[in-house]
Design an enzyme around this catalytic site. Structure first.
Site, PDB file in Angstrom:
ATOM      1  N   GLY A 207       0.791  -1.231   0.000  1.00 41.87           N
ATOM      2  CA  GLY A 207       0.000   0.000   0.000  1.00 41.87           C
ATOM      3  C   GLY A 207       0.817   1.271   0.000  1.00 41.87           C
TER       4      GLY A 207
ATOM      5  N   ASP B 275       7.149  -5.226  14.955  1.00 42.14           N
ATOM      6  CA  ASP B 275       5.757  -5.147  15.398  1.00 42.14           C
ATOM      7  C   ASP B 275       5.659  -3.943  16.318  1.00 42.14           C
ATOM      8  OD1 ASP B 275       3.253  -5.374  16.516  1.00 42.14           O
ATOM      9  OD2 ASP B 275       3.415  -7.509  16.980  1.00 42.14           O
TER      10      ASP B 275
ATOM     11  N   ASN C 101       3.645   4.789   9.261  1.00 41.05           N
ATOM     12  CA  ASN C 101       2.590   4.440   8.319  1.00 41.05           C
ATOM     13  C   ASN C 101       1.747   3.251   8.787  1.00 41.05           C
ATOM     14  OD1 ASN C 101       1.326   4.061   5.503  1.00 41.05           O
ATOM     15  ND2 ASN C 101       2.451   2.145   5.794  1.00 41.05           N
TER      16      ASN C 101
ATOM     17  N   SER D 280      -5.286  11.158   8.959  1.00 42.50           N
ATOM     18  CA  SER D 280      -6.513  11.273   8.170  1.00 42.50           C
ATOM     19  C   SER D 280      -7.308  12.509   8.559  1.00 42.50           C
ATOM     20  CB  SER D 280      -7.381  10.038   8.380  1.00 42.50           C
ATOM     21  OG  SER D 280      -8.646  10.183   7.763  1.00 42.50           O
TER      22      SER D 280
ATOM     23  N   TYR E   3     -11.580   4.257  13.778  1.00 40.62           N
ATOM     24  CA  TYR E   3     -10.464   4.769  12.978  1.00 40.62           C
ATOM     25  C   TYR E   3     -10.321   6.281  13.178  1.00 40.62           C
ATOM     26  CZ  TYR E   3      -7.521   5.611   8.867  1.00 40.62           C
ATOM     27  OH  TYR E   3      -6.502   5.990   8.013  1.00 40.62           O
TER      28      TYR E   3
ATOM     29  N   LYS F 114      -7.120   8.379  14.782  1.00 43.76           N
ATOM     30  CA  LYS F 114      -6.384   9.411  14.040  1.00 43.76           C
ATOM     31  C   LYS F 114      -6.494  10.788  14.715  1.00 43.76           C
ATOM     32  CE  LYS F 114      -4.683   6.776  10.851  1.00 43.76           C
ATOM     33  NZ  LYS F 114      -3.226   6.505  10.832  1.00 43.76           N
TER      34      LYS F 114
ATOM     35  N   VAL G  32      -7.230   6.465  -0.641  1.00 43.28           N
ATOM     36  CA  VAL G  32      -6.302   5.806  -1.557  1.00 43.28           C
ATOM     37  C   VAL G  32      -6.756   4.389  -1.897  1.00 43.28           C
ATOM     38  CG1 VAL G  32      -3.880   5.176  -1.923  1.00 43.28           C
ATOM     39  CG2 VAL G  32      -4.450   7.178  -0.549  1.00 43.28           C
ATOM     40  N   LYS G  33      -6.510   3.985  -3.126  1.00 44.87           N
ATOM     41  CA  LYS G  33      -6.846   2.629  -3.573  1.00 44.87           C
ATOM     42  C   LYS G  33      -5.823   1.641  -3.015  1.00 44.87           C
ATOM     43  CE  LYS G  33      -8.709   4.351  -7.933  1.00 44.87           C
ATOM     44  NZ  LYS G  33      -8.460   4.503  -9.378  1.00 44.87           N
ATOM     45  N   THR G  34      -6.099   1.125  -1.820  1.00 47.26           N
ATOM     46  CA  THR G  34      -5.237   0.135  -1.189  1.00 47.26           C
ATOM     47  C   THR G  34      -6.108  -0.925  -0.542  1.00 47.26           C
ATOM     48  OG1 THR G  34      -5.197   1.286   0.943  1.00 47.26           O
ATOM     49  CG2 THR G  34      -3.481   1.892  -0.645  1.00 47.26           C
TER      50      THR G  34
END
Length: 316
Positions: A50, A96, A123, A175, A235, A239, A272-274
């Site tokens: 990604g 991790d 990330n 985000s 989420y 963020k 994003v396209k992930t």
């Protein structure tokens, strides 16, 4: 002006900005702008796929040595191999961000082999909401990975960040969904919003207590009446915590002397396209990674504790 017309205008502005950035990406950095070299080390967490994969690719393409980290070592090795076959200085190490033993082992390895790092891109993140669904079934995992994982890495990496005239850089992938006063997804609790908006009142304890309160309400089944963001709730809360912690750390680091500066900012890559979005996003990973790379390599940064999208500062 009607709602549909406003939406169309906004869409046109976004498309124009995308085209501008696409053009900017084709302009190479001049020699006097390049404060980095092959000795410059960037760590990218969750770099095996990604946006993280693309971040590693773009940084390495600019001549930076990239340490791509992956929870699954074999997957990370495969990702690094792809870059190495293309002549890029990308290496992999298992990490991790939720396991302090793993972080300590990574710190020791990084110090022994590279003497530290110059750039940290946080990330690694998870999201279990898709489309219009809004589940909090995995809220604990989302908060722990996205917020505490990011915090763990910042705290562990700061002592290893190399002194330089350009300053070390930390970029947190975040985000717009985590904005304090977002038009569509803000926290309803006015008092809490005021606390988060006023940096003088923000503490690590406040952020931790807020996410703990949210998780407790999830456990109790009362979160829907808690005034939390209405969509992608867990989420968004994670963020919000990342964005606020970014501002707090910037404040804490602000009095470091010249030559030992560390600049920390966060940014929204967009939809994003992930795999995280179920490939339902509207921009490519290449576009999504751009602002982070731009922030990481900006010649005269001197900007810290800010929030960006599409190479522009936006409000928290």
């Amino acid at each position: 002006m009607g709602k549909s017309e406003k939406t169309e205008r906004a869409k046109e502005r976004r498309e124009k900005r995308r085209q501008e950035i696409s053009l900017l990406r084709t302009i190479p950095y001049s020699d006097h702008q390049r404060w980095w070299s092959a000795e410059t080390v960037a760590v990218v967490t969750g770099g095996n796929r990604g946006i993280g994969f693309e971040l590693s690719k773009q940084l390495a393409a600019h001549g930076v040595t990239v340490i791509l980290t992956s929870r699954d070592h074999s997957v990370g090795l495969e990702a690094a191999k792809v870059f190495q076959e293309g002549g890029l200085n990308v290496f992999c190490h298992q990490l991790d961000v939720l396991d302090m033993a793993s972080i300590i082992e990574f710190c020791d390895w990084l110090k022994e082999n590279y003497g530290g790092l110059d750039i940290l891109i946080n990330n690694a993140a998870v999201n279990f909401n898709q489309g219009s669904d809004n589940t909090v079934e995995y809220a604990s995992q989302v908060i722990t990975t996205n917020y505490y994982g990011t915090k763990n890495m910042i705290q562990a990496m700061i002592p290893l960040m190399k002194p330089s005239a350009a300053g070390a850089r930390i970029v947190n992938v975040s985000s717009r969904l985590g904005r304090i006063n977002g038009r569509r997804n803000k926290i309803d609790d006015v008092i809490l919003r005021e606390k988060f908006s006023n940096l003088d009142r923000v503490t690590e304890e406040l952020i931790d207590q807020t996410v703990s309160s949210f998780l407790q309400q999830v456990q109790d089944g009362t979160w829907e009446s808690g005034g939390w963001p209405k969509t992608f709730t867990d989420y968004s809360v994670s963020k919000l915590a990342v964005n606020t912690y970014t501002r707090l750390v910037a404040k804490m680091l602000s009095d470091r002397p010249e030559g030992q500066k560390i600049y920390i900012n966060c940014y929204c890559p967009g939809w994003v396209k992930t795999a995280m979005t179920g490939y339902a996003g509207n921009i490519s990973a290449e576009e999504g990674a751009d602002t982070a790379v731009w922030l990481a390599l900006l010649p005269d940064l001197a900007i810290t504790g800010k929030f960006f999208a599409e190479r522009r500062e936006i409000s928290f």
